[in-house]
Design a protein around this motif. Sequence first.
Motif, PDB file in Angstrom:
ATOM      1  N   THR A 152      30.406 164.524   3.482  1.00  0.00           N
ATOM      2  CA  THR A 152      30.599 165.358   4.670  1.00  0.00           C
ATOM      3  C   THR A 152      30.900 166.794   4.269  1.00  0.00           C
ATOM      4  O   THR A 152      31.486 167.053   3.216  1.00  0.00           O
ATOM      5  CB  THR A 152      31.751 164.859   5.571  1.00  0.00           C
ATOM      6  OG1 THR A 152      32.969 164.906   4.835  1.00  0.00           O
ATOM      7  CG2 THR A 152      31.511 163.468   6.083  1.00  0.00           C
ATOM      8  N   LEU A 180      28.709 168.082   9.101  1.00  0.00           N
ATOM      9  CA  LEU A 180      27.495 167.373   8.705  1.00  0.00           C
ATOM     10  C   LEU A 180      27.909 166.146   7.921  1.00  0.00           C
ATOM     11  O   LEU A 180      28.810 166.220   7.083  1.00  0.00           O
ATOM     12  CB  LEU A 180      26.615 168.264   7.827  1.00  0.00           C
ATOM     13  CG  LEU A 180      25.842 169.342   8.569  1.00  0.00           C
ATOM     14  CD1 LEU A 180      26.743 170.508   8.876  1.00  0.00           C
ATOM     15  CD2 LEU A 180      24.668 169.788   7.736  1.00  0.00           C
ATOM     16  N   THR A 181      27.250 165.025   8.174  1.00  0.00           N
ATOM     17  CA  THR A 181      27.579 163.776   7.504  1.00  0.00           C
ATOM     18  C   THR A 181      26.304 163.105   7.012  1.00  0.00           C
ATOM     19  O   THR A 181      25.349 162.944   7.773  1.00  0.00           O
ATOM     20  CB  THR A 181      28.314 162.816   8.460  1.00  0.00           C
ATOM     21  OG1 THR A 181      29.467 163.476   8.987  1.00  0.00           O
ATOM     22  CG2 THR A 181      28.743 161.546   7.745  1.00  0.00           C
ATOM     23  N   LEU A 182      26.314 162.720   5.751  1.00  0.00           N
ATOM     24  CA  LEU A 182      25.206 161.999   5.119  1.00  0.00           C
ATOM     25  C   LEU A 182      25.699 160.601   4.775  1.00  0.00           C
ATOM     26  O   LEU A 182      26.797 160.443   4.237  1.00  0.00           O
ATOM     27  CB  LEU A 182      24.780 162.720   3.833  1.00  0.00           C
ATOM     28  CG  LEU A 182      23.818 161.975   2.916  1.00  0.00           C
ATOM     29  CD1 LEU A 182      22.421 161.927   3.525  1.00  0.00           C
ATOM     30  CD2 LEU A 182      23.770 162.647   1.547  1.00  0.00           C
ATOM     31  N   ARG A 183      24.899 159.597   5.073  1.00  0.00           N
ATOM     32  CA  ARG A 183      25.241 158.214   4.721  1.00  0.00           C
ATOM     33  C   ARG A 183      24.098 157.617   3.912  1.00  0.00           C
ATOM     34  O   ARG A 183      22.954 157.631   4.358  1.00  0.00           O
ATOM     35  CB  ARG A 183      25.475 157.382   5.976  1.00  0.00           C
ATOM     36  CG  ARG A 183      26.767 157.716   6.672  1.00  0.00           C
ATOM     37  CD  ARG A 183      26.972 156.884   7.939  1.00  0.00           C
ATOM     38  NE  ARG A 183      28.302 157.080   8.483  1.00  0.00           N
ATOM     39  CZ  ARG A 183      28.680 158.124   9.192  1.00  0.00           C
ATOM     40  NH1 ARG A 183      27.832 159.083   9.431  1.00  0.00           N
ATOM     41  NH2 ARG A 183      29.916 158.220   9.654  1.00  0.00           N
ATOM     42  N   THR A 243      19.822 163.560  -3.974  1.00  0.00           N
ATOM     43  CA  THR A 243      19.937 163.680  -2.515  1.00  0.00           C
ATOM     44  C   THR A 243      21.302 164.218  -2.114  1.00  0.00           C
ATOM     45  O   THR A 243      21.403 165.105  -1.268  1.00  0.00           O
ATOM     46  CB  THR A 243      19.694 162.311  -1.854  1.00  0.00           C
ATOM     47  OG1 THR A 243      18.365 161.881  -2.173  1.00  0.00           O
ATOM     48  CG2 THR A 243      19.853 162.380  -0.354  1.00  0.00           C
ATOM     49  N   SER A 263      17.485 163.711  12.382  1.00  0.00           N
ATOM     50  CA  SER A 263      18.186 162.861  11.423  1.00  0.00           C
ATOM     51  C   SER A 263      17.454 162.695  10.107  1.00  0.00           C
ATOM     52  O   SER A 263      17.981 162.110   9.190  1.00  0.00           O
ATOM     53  CB  SER A 263      18.443 161.490  12.045  1.00  0.00           C
ATOM     54  OG  SER A 263      17.214 160.870  12.316  1.00  0.00           O
ATOM     55  N   GLU A 264      16.210 163.185   9.989  1.00  0.00           N
ATOM     56  CA  GLU A 264      15.503 163.045   8.721  1.00  0.00           C
ATOM     57  C   GLU A 264      14.700 164.297   8.415  1.00  0.00           C
ATOM     58  O   GLU A 264      13.487 164.321   8.548  1.00  0.00           O
ATOM     59  CB  GLU A 264      14.593 161.815   8.749  1.00  0.00           C
ATOM     60  CG  GLU A 264      15.400 160.539   8.844  1.00  0.00           C
ATOM     61  CD  GLU A 264      14.602 159.328   8.428  1.00  0.00           C
ATOM     62  OE1 GLU A 264      13.799 159.428   7.485  1.00  0.00           O
ATOM     63  OE2 GLU A 264      14.805 158.274   9.034  1.00  0.00           O
ATOM     64  N   ILE A 292      29.391 158.181   1.681  1.00  0.00           N
ATOM     65  CA  ILE A 292      29.493 159.107   2.805  1.00  0.00           C
ATOM     66  C   ILE A 292      29.862 160.491   2.272  1.00  0.00           C
ATOM     67  O   ILE A 292      30.895 160.662   1.636  1.00  0.00           O
ATOM     68  CB  ILE A 292      30.558 158.643   3.817  1.00  0.00           C
ATOM     69  CG1 ILE A 292      30.217 157.228   4.317  1.00  0.00           C
ATOM     70  CG2 ILE A 292      30.663 159.627   4.979  1.00  0.00           C
ATOM     71  CD1 ILE A 292      31.331 156.584   5.100  1.00  0.00           C
ATOM     72  N   PHE A 307      22.099 167.770  -0.280  1.00  0.00           N
ATOM     73  CA  PHE A 307      22.841 167.785   0.976  1.00  0.00           C
ATOM     74  C   PHE A 307      23.973 168.810   0.910  1.00  0.00           C
ATOM     75  O   PHE A 307      24.114 169.653   1.790  1.00  0.00           O
ATOM     76  CB  PHE A 307      23.400 166.390   1.282  1.00  0.00           C
ATOM     77  CG  PHE A 307      24.388 166.388   2.428  1.00  0.00           C
ATOM     78  CD1 PHE A 307      23.951 166.422   3.736  1.00  0.00           C
ATOM     79  CD2 PHE A 307      25.756 166.362   2.184  1.00  0.00           C
ATOM     80  CE1 PHE A 307      24.859 166.421   4.795  1.00  0.00           C
ATOM     81  CE2 PHE A 307      26.666 166.365   3.224  1.00  0.00           C
ATOM     82  CZ  PHE A 307      26.210 166.395   4.541  1.00  0.00           C
ATOM     83  N   TRP A 340      21.259 161.448   8.220  1.00  0.00           N
ATOM     84  CA  TRP A 340      22.430 162.320   8.307  1.00  0.00           C
ATOM     85  C   TRP A 340      22.555 162.794   9.746  1.00  0.00           C
ATOM     86  O   TRP A 340      21.607 162.732  10.509  1.00  0.00           O
ATOM     87  CB  TRP A 340      22.349 163.479   7.329  1.00  0.00           C
ATOM     88  CG  TRP A 340      21.256 164.447   7.613  1.00  0.00           C
ATOM     89  CD1 TRP A 340      19.962 164.337   7.211  1.00  0.00           C
ATOM     90  CD2 TRP A 340      21.349 165.652   8.366  1.00  0.00           C
ATOM     91  NE1 TRP A 340      19.256 165.402   7.672  1.00  0.00           N
ATOM     92  CE2 TRP A 340      20.073 166.230   8.373  1.00  0.00           C
ATOM     93  CE3 TRP A 340      22.381 166.291   9.021  1.00  0.00           C
ATOM     94  CZ2 TRP A 340      19.805 167.418   9.023  1.00  0.00           C
ATOM     95  CZ3 TRP A 340      22.120 167.483   9.673  1.00  0.00           C
ATOM     96  CH2 TRP A 340      20.845 168.029   9.657  1.00  0.00           C
ATOM     97  N   THR A 341      23.740 163.224  10.079  1.00  0.00           N
ATOM     98  CA  THR A 341      24.003 163.696  11.428  1.00  0.00           C
ATOM     99  C   THR A 341      24.813 164.984  11.375  1.00  0.00           C
ATOM    100  O   THR A 341      25.410 165.306  10.350  1.00  0.00           O
ATOM    101  CB  THR A 341      24.813 162.656  12.244  1.00  0.00           C
ATOM    102  OG1 THR A 341      26.049 162.405  11.559  1.00  0.00           O
ATOM    103  CG2 THR A 341      24.036 161.364  12.396  1.00  0.00           C
TER     104      THR A 341
END
Length: 124
Positions: A37, A86-89, A2, A65-66, A35, A6, A74-75
């Motif tokens: 980014t 872009l940020t993935l958590r 994942t 977000s999905e 996190i 990303f 993510w946002t």
Amino acid sequence: MTVYRFFQEALLNVVKHADVDEAEATLAIRRDVLIATVHDAGPGFDPDKVESIGGRHLGIACCGSEPGWLAAPWTFETGIAHGTTLTLRLPARPRVPAAGPVLNGNAAPADPAVSDRPADSEAR
């Protein structure tokens, strides 16, 4: 996988759309969250004005977000003349299960070199 996807998709979008020579990619673990980014200092965009051209996909701008290629929260933040981030958590997972791996039905001892638990000498 994942996190790899990303970064792959985010950096491809930088190359295709940001019109910059550099981008910043970071990966960190804070408490129990991983996190990732990607930030560029490109022209940014207005997500409300992105339209499909000839039925082609809209990419990150319409995914919410999905997105289908990345079933994880993510946002993105963007604005005209402010670049895009872009940020993935994701939840961070422990490196070694508390009970250790199971071999032939028997629990194997955890390797103290990689375990998060203190060795006997450290616990005293």
